[in-house]
Design a protein around this motif. Structure first.
Motif, PDB file in Angstrom:
ATOM      1  N   THR A  77       0.832  -1.192   0.000  1.00 55.11           N
ATOM      2  CA  THR A  77       0.000   0.000   0.000  1.00 55.11           C
ATOM      3  C   THR A  77       0.873   1.250   0.000  1.00 55.11           C
ATOM      4  N   ALA A  78       0.267   2.360  -0.394  1.00 53.88           N
ATOM      5  CA  ALA A  78       0.981   3.631  -0.362  1.00 53.88           C
ATOM      6  C   ALA A  78       1.343   4.023   1.061  1.00 53.88           C
ATOM      7  N   SER A  79       0.509   3.650   2.011  1.00 55.83           N
ATOM      8  CA  SER A  79       0.802   3.956   3.413  1.00 55.83           C
ATOM      9  C   SER A  79       2.044   3.211   3.886  1.00 55.83           C
ATOM     10  N   SER A  80       2.184   1.945   3.492  1.00 61.43           N
ATOM     11  CA  SER A  80       3.373   1.178   3.878  1.00 61.43           C
ATOM     12  C   SER A  80       4.636   1.777   3.272  1.00 61.43           C
ATOM     13  N   GLN A  81       4.573   2.184   2.000  1.00 61.74           N
ATOM     14  CA  GLN A  81       5.744   2.772   1.364  1.00 61.74           C
ATOM     15  C   GLN A  81       6.103   4.116   1.985  1.00 61.74           C
ATOM     16  N   ARG A  82       5.105   4.897   2.373  1.00 54.91           N
ATOM     17  CA  ARG A  82       5.405   6.165   3.054  1.00 54.91           C
ATOM     18  C   ARG A  82       6.098   5.913   4.384  1.00 54.91           C
ATOM     19  N   GLY A  83       5.644   4.889   5.098  1.00 56.24           N
ATOM     20  CA  GLY A  83       6.310   4.555   6.350  1.00 56.24           C
ATOM     21  C   GLY A  83       7.753   4.120   6.133  1.00 56.24           C
ATOM     22  N   VAL A  84       8.000   3.348   5.079  1.00 53.10           N
ATOM     23  CA  VAL A  84       9.358   2.909   4.772  1.00 53.10           C
ATOM     24  C   VAL A  84      10.226   4.096   4.353  1.00 53.10           C
ATOM     25  N   ASP A  85       9.652   5.040   3.622  1.00 54.78           N
ATOM     26  CA  ASP A  85      10.409   6.243   3.247  1.00 54.78           C
ATOM     27  C   ASP A  85      10.793   7.061   4.479  1.00 54.78           C
ATOM     28  N   ARG A  86       9.887   7.186   5.426  1.00 52.74           N
ATOM     29  CA  ARG A  86      10.215   7.887   6.683  1.00 52.74           C
ATOM     30  C   ARG A  86      11.303   7.139   7.445  1.00 52.74           C
ATOM     31  N   LEU A  87      11.220   5.812   7.433  1.00 52.22           N
ATOM     32  CA  LEU A  87      12.247   5.024   8.110  1.00 52.22           C
ATOM     33  C   LEU A  87      13.605   5.220   7.448  1.00 52.22           C
ATOM     34  N   ALA A  88      13.635   5.235   6.115  1.00 56.74           N
ATOM     35  CA  ALA A  88      14.895   5.438   5.404  1.00 56.74           C
ATOM     36  C   ALA A  88      15.511   6.788   5.743  1.00 56.74           C
ATOM     37  N   GLU A  89      14.696   7.808   5.853  1.00 53.76           N
ATOM     38  CA  GLU A  89      15.217   9.129   6.217  1.00 53.76           C
ATOM     39  C   GLU A  89      15.737   9.144   7.658  1.00 53.76           C
ATOM     40  N   ALA A  90      15.027   8.477   8.556  1.00 49.64           N
ATOM     41  CA  ALA A  90      15.494   8.403   9.946  1.00 49.64           C
ATOM     42  C   ALA A  90      16.830   7.675  10.035  1.00 49.64           C
ATOM     43  N   ILE A  91      16.996   6.615   9.272  1.00 51.36           N
ATOM     44  CA  ILE A  91      18.269   5.884   9.273  1.00 51.36           C
ATOM     45  C   ILE A  91      19.384   6.752   8.688  1.00 51.36           C
ATOM     46  N   ARG A  92      19.066   7.513   7.647  1.00 53.08           N
ATOM     47  CA  ARG A  92      20.089   8.390   7.053  1.00 53.08           C
ATOM     48  C   ARG A  92      20.573   9.418   8.064  1.00 53.08           C
ATOM     49  N   VAL A  93      19.658   9.983   8.834  1.00 50.28           N
ATOM     50  CA  VAL A  93      20.041  10.974   9.847  1.00 50.28           C
ATOM     51  C   VAL A  93      20.912  10.340  10.927  1.00 50.28           C
ATOM     52  N   MET A  94      20.588   9.101  11.314  1.00 43.27           N
ATOM     53  CA  MET A  94      21.370   8.426  12.354  1.00 43.27           C
ATOM     54  C   MET A  94      22.775   8.082  11.865  1.00 43.27           C
ATOM     55  N   LEU A  95      22.933   7.821  10.578  1.00 40.82           N
ATOM     56  CA  LEU A  95      24.231   7.418  10.039  1.00 40.82           C
ATOM     57  C   LEU A  95      25.049   8.596   9.527  1.00 40.82           C
ATOM     58  N   ALA A  96      24.447   9.769   9.436  1.00 40.90           N
ATOM     59  CA  ALA A  96      25.137  10.907   8.825  1.00 40.90           C
ATOM     60  C   ALA A  96      26.375  11.314   9.613  1.00 40.90           C
ATOM     61  N   VAL A  99      26.110   9.445   3.087  1.00 43.19           N
ATOM     62  CA  VAL A  99      25.293   8.253   2.976  1.00 43.19           C
ATOM     63  C   VAL A  99      23.943   8.578   2.343  1.00 43.19           C
ATOM     64  N   GLU A 100      23.429   7.625   1.566  1.00 45.83           N
ATOM     65  CA  GLU A 100      22.089   7.697   0.998  1.00 45.83           C
ATOM     66  C   GLU A 100      21.358   6.395   1.336  1.00 45.83           C
ATOM     67  N   VAL A 101      20.097   6.511   1.696  1.00 38.90           N
ATOM     68  CA  VAL A 101      19.321   5.356   2.143  1.00 38.90           C
ATOM     69  C   VAL A 101      18.033   5.267   1.326  1.00 38.90           C
ATOM     70  N   THR A 102      17.737   4.073   0.840  1.00 32.56           N
ATOM     71  CA  THR A 102      16.523   3.812   0.070  1.00 32.56           C
ATOM     72  C   THR A 102      15.794   2.628   0.690  1.00 32.56           C
ATOM     73  N   GLY A 103      14.469   2.714   0.750  1.00 36.54           N
ATOM     74  CA  GLY A 103      13.667   1.639   1.329  1.00 36.54           C
ATOM     75  C   GLY A 103      12.660   1.089   0.349  1.00 36.54           C
ATOM     76  N   PHE A 104      12.383  -0.206   0.467  1.00 34.46           N
ATOM     77  CA  PHE A 104      11.427  -0.886  -0.405  1.00 34.46           C
ATOM     78  C   PHE A 104      10.464  -1.685   0.462  1.00 34.46           C
ATOM     79  N   ALA A 105       9.165  -1.441   0.291  1.00 30.26           N
ATOM     80  CA  ALA A 105       8.125  -2.208   0.988  1.00 30.26           C
ATOM     81  C   ALA A 105       7.605  -3.273   0.040  1.00 30.26           C
TER      82      ALA A 105
END
Length: 474
Positions: A135-154, A160-166
Motif C-alpha cells: 500500500t501507499a501507506s506502507s511505502q510512506r512509512g518505509v520512506d520515513r524510516l529510510a530518512e530516519a536511518i540516514r540521519v542516524m548514520l550521517a 550516505v544515501e538510504v533507500t527503502g522498499f516495501a
C-alpha cells in the motif's frame, strides 16, 4: 597341592582393591619422610594428620558419593509421557556438519494459519491479494524510516544515501516475518569513505569493505535503539536483520527489516515487480501470492540454502512467459522501463507490448504454477527470463550440481536460474540437498492440495519441522 582357584584369600580383604594398595604406599612413604628429618613432636602431628585423612576418606566411601549411585527420578521425569521420552532419548547429538535450520525452529507462541471469509478458492485468493498488496501507506512509512536511518548514520558517514522498499502490506503480520522481512533498506556509501575507517590501512577487497560498512551501520543503528536479530554474510550480498523500535513512531509494532550496503538485488526485485504489474496486473498478483506461500512454508530463507523471494519472482515470470498458449509477459530483455538496468547489449528496443489479458483467474494461475514446476525438467532446462523461451541451458550459465547426503558419491543437477541483470550468474547455486528436497516436497504438496480445491488456509499453514500432528501434541 591345591589349585590357585581354591586358595582362600579372605584373610586379605583390604589388599584386593587397588585403591587400598595406593593408600598403603602413601602411608609408608609418608612415615619414612616424616621419621627421618623430624623430631618427636612433629612426627606425632604428621601421624595424626595421616590418620585423620584416612578416616575422612573411609567415611566418604561408606556414605557414597554423588555419581556412584544412580539418582532417583524426579517427579517430572516420572510423569513424562512415553512418546516424549522416546523422542528425547532418540535425539541425535549435533556433530560437525549437522544441518540445523534456525529459521524452522518452532515458535514459542504458535503461528496459526490465516483465516478467510470467502467460500471458494478464488474468493480466498482475491481476499489474500487484497491483504498482501503493498500500500501507499506502507511505502510512506518505509520512506520515513529510510530518512530516519540516514540521519542516524550521517555523523559516521556524511555522504550516505538510504533507500527503502516495501514488499507487502506492513500492517499485517505473517509467519517467518523475522527470517524473511518485507522491508529492504539499502544504504549507499562511497567505498573510499569506508576504507578510511578500516583498522588496517591498505587496499581491501570490495566484499570486505561491504561487510565492514554493514557492521558500522548496524552498530550505529543498534546503539540508537534498533534491535539486532540475525546476520547473513554467506550470500552474494551481506545483510543484517534488525527490528525497528516503536519509539520512532513510524510503525505501530516492531517491524523487521533487512539492511544491506551497496546492494542491487532489492532494487532489481522492486523494478521487476513494478514493471510486471504495469504490463500485466495478474503477474504482480501471482508474484505476491507465490512469495507469501514460500514464506509461510519456510522455503525462501536464502541463508539456509532456499531460493530467495527475488528468485521466486523470476520463477513466476518464466511461468507466465512460456507455460500458456499465448505469453502473458514478454522477455525481460523487452522490458522498456528497466532496460537501463540490464547489462550492455541485453536490452532490446521494442514496440510497447500489448499482450492479451488471461482468461484464467488468479486461483487457476496459482494451480498452473504449482503443476508447471512440480514436473519441471530441471536436468535439461534452465529458467531464463531474459529471453523468455524454453530451450537448453545457455553455455554462459554455470551448472549447479547438488551433492547428496553421502557426499560426492551421489550428485544431481539442481535448479539453474539465470539472473537477468547478471546473465552469467546462477541464482540456484546456493541450494543444498536438504533445501532441494524441501522445495520439491512443497511443490508436490501444493499441487495436490490445489487439485483437490483445498482451502487456502491449508495451503498456507505455517510449516513446522515436526509436522502438524507433533506440533499440536507439543
Amino acid at each position: 597341592m591345591p589349585s590357585m582357584s581354591k586358595v582362600n584369600v579372605s584373610f586379605l580383604p583390604s589388599m584386593t582393591k587397588p585403591s587400598n594398595y595406593n593408600l598403603l604406599i602413601l602411608l609408608v612413604i609418608s612415615a619414612l619422610c616424616a621419621i627421618v628429618p623430624l623430631d618427636l613432636t612433629q612426627l606425632i602431628f604428621a601421624v595424626l594428620g595421616a590418620l585423620c585423612y584416612y578416616m575422612v576418606q573411609s567415611l566418604q566411601r561408606s556414605m557414597g558419593l554423588p555419581g556412584q549411585k544412580k539418582l532417583p527420578k524426579s517427579p517430572i521425569e516420572k510423569a513424562e509421557p512415553r512418546e516424549v521420552k522416546k523422542r528425547r532419548t532418540n535425539r541425535k547429538p549435533l556433530t560437525e556438519g549437522t544441518h540445523v535450520d534456525a529459521a524452522a525452529q518452532p515458535a514459542c507462541v504458535p503461528i496459526l494459519a490465516p483465516k478467510f471469509k470467502g467460500e471458494s478458492l478464488e474468493d480466498e485468493v482475491q481476499e489474500l491479494i487484497a491483504q498482501i498488496m503493498p500500500t501507499a501507506s506502507s511505502q510512506r512509512g518505509v520512506d520515513r524510516l529510510a530518512e530516519a536511518i540516514r540521519v542516524m548514520l550521517a555523523s559516521s558517514l556524511p555522504e550516505v544515501e538510504v533507500t527503502g522498499f516495501a514488499n507487502s502490506d506492513l500492517s499485517r503480520g505473517r509467519a517467518n516475518g523475522v527470517a524473511v522481512p518485507d522491508v529492504d533498506i539499502v544504504i549507499q556509501v562511497r567505498p573510499d569513505s569506508v576504507a578510511s575507517k578500516l583498522p588496517s590501512k591498505g587496499v581491501a577487497e570490495p566484499r570486505m569493505l561491504q561487510k565492514w560498512a554493514l557492521r558500522i551501520c548496524a552498530d550505529r543503528l543498534v546503539s540508537g535503539g534498533f534491535k539486532f536479530r540475525r546476520s547473513g554474510f554467506r550470500g552474494n550480498e551481506p545483510k543484517m536483520t534488525l527490528l525497528v523500535p516503536s519509539e520512532l513512531k513510524i510503525f505501530d509494532t516492531a517491524v523487521p527489516i533487512d539492511i544491506s550496503v551497496n546492494a542491487v538485488t532489492p532494487l532489481h526485485s522492486a523494478a521487476l515487480i513494478s514493471e510486471c504489474g504495469n504490463l500485466n496486473p495478474q503477474s504482480k498478483e501471482l508474484i505476491l501470492l507465490i512469495r507469501r506461500w514460500a514464506k509461510d512454508r519456510g522455503i525462501c530463507h536464502a541463508p539456509k540454502g532456499h531460493l530467495s523471494p527475488y528468485v521466486w519472482s523470476l520463477l513466476v515470470v518464466y511461468y507466465l512467459q512460456v507455460a500458456q498458449k499465448e505469453p502473458l509477459l514478454p522477455p525481460v530483455a523487452e522490458f522498456q522501463a528497466i532496460k537501463d538496468l540490464l547489462p550492455a547489449g541485453c536490452g532490446k528496443t521494442a514496440q510497447p507490448w500489448r499482450g492479451k489479458a488471461s482468461e484464467l483467474t488468479a486461483a487457476e494461475l496459482l494451480k498452473g504454477f504449482m503443476q508447471f514446476y512440480n514436473s519441471f525438467p530441471w536436468k535439461s532446462e534452465a529458467v531464463c527470463v531474459l529471453k523468455g523461451t524454453q530451450g537448453p541451458m545457455p553455455l554462459s550459465l554455470p551448472i549447479h550440481i547438488i551433492e547428496h547426503e553421502d557426499g560426492p558419491k551421489t550428485t544431481e543437477c539442481g535448479p539453474n536460474i539465470e539472473d537477468p541483470f547478471a546473465p552469467k550468474k546462477n541464482l540456484g547455486s546456493g541450494m543444498t540437498w536438504w533445501s532441494w528436497l524441501r522445495m520439491k516436497e512443497e511443490l508436490a504438496r501444493a499441487h495436490t492440495l490445489l487439485e483437490q480445491d483445498t482451502s487456502l488456509s491449508t495451503l498456507l499453514a505455517p510449516w513446522s519441522p515436526e509436522g502438524p500432528e507433533e506440533a499440536s501434541r507439543n
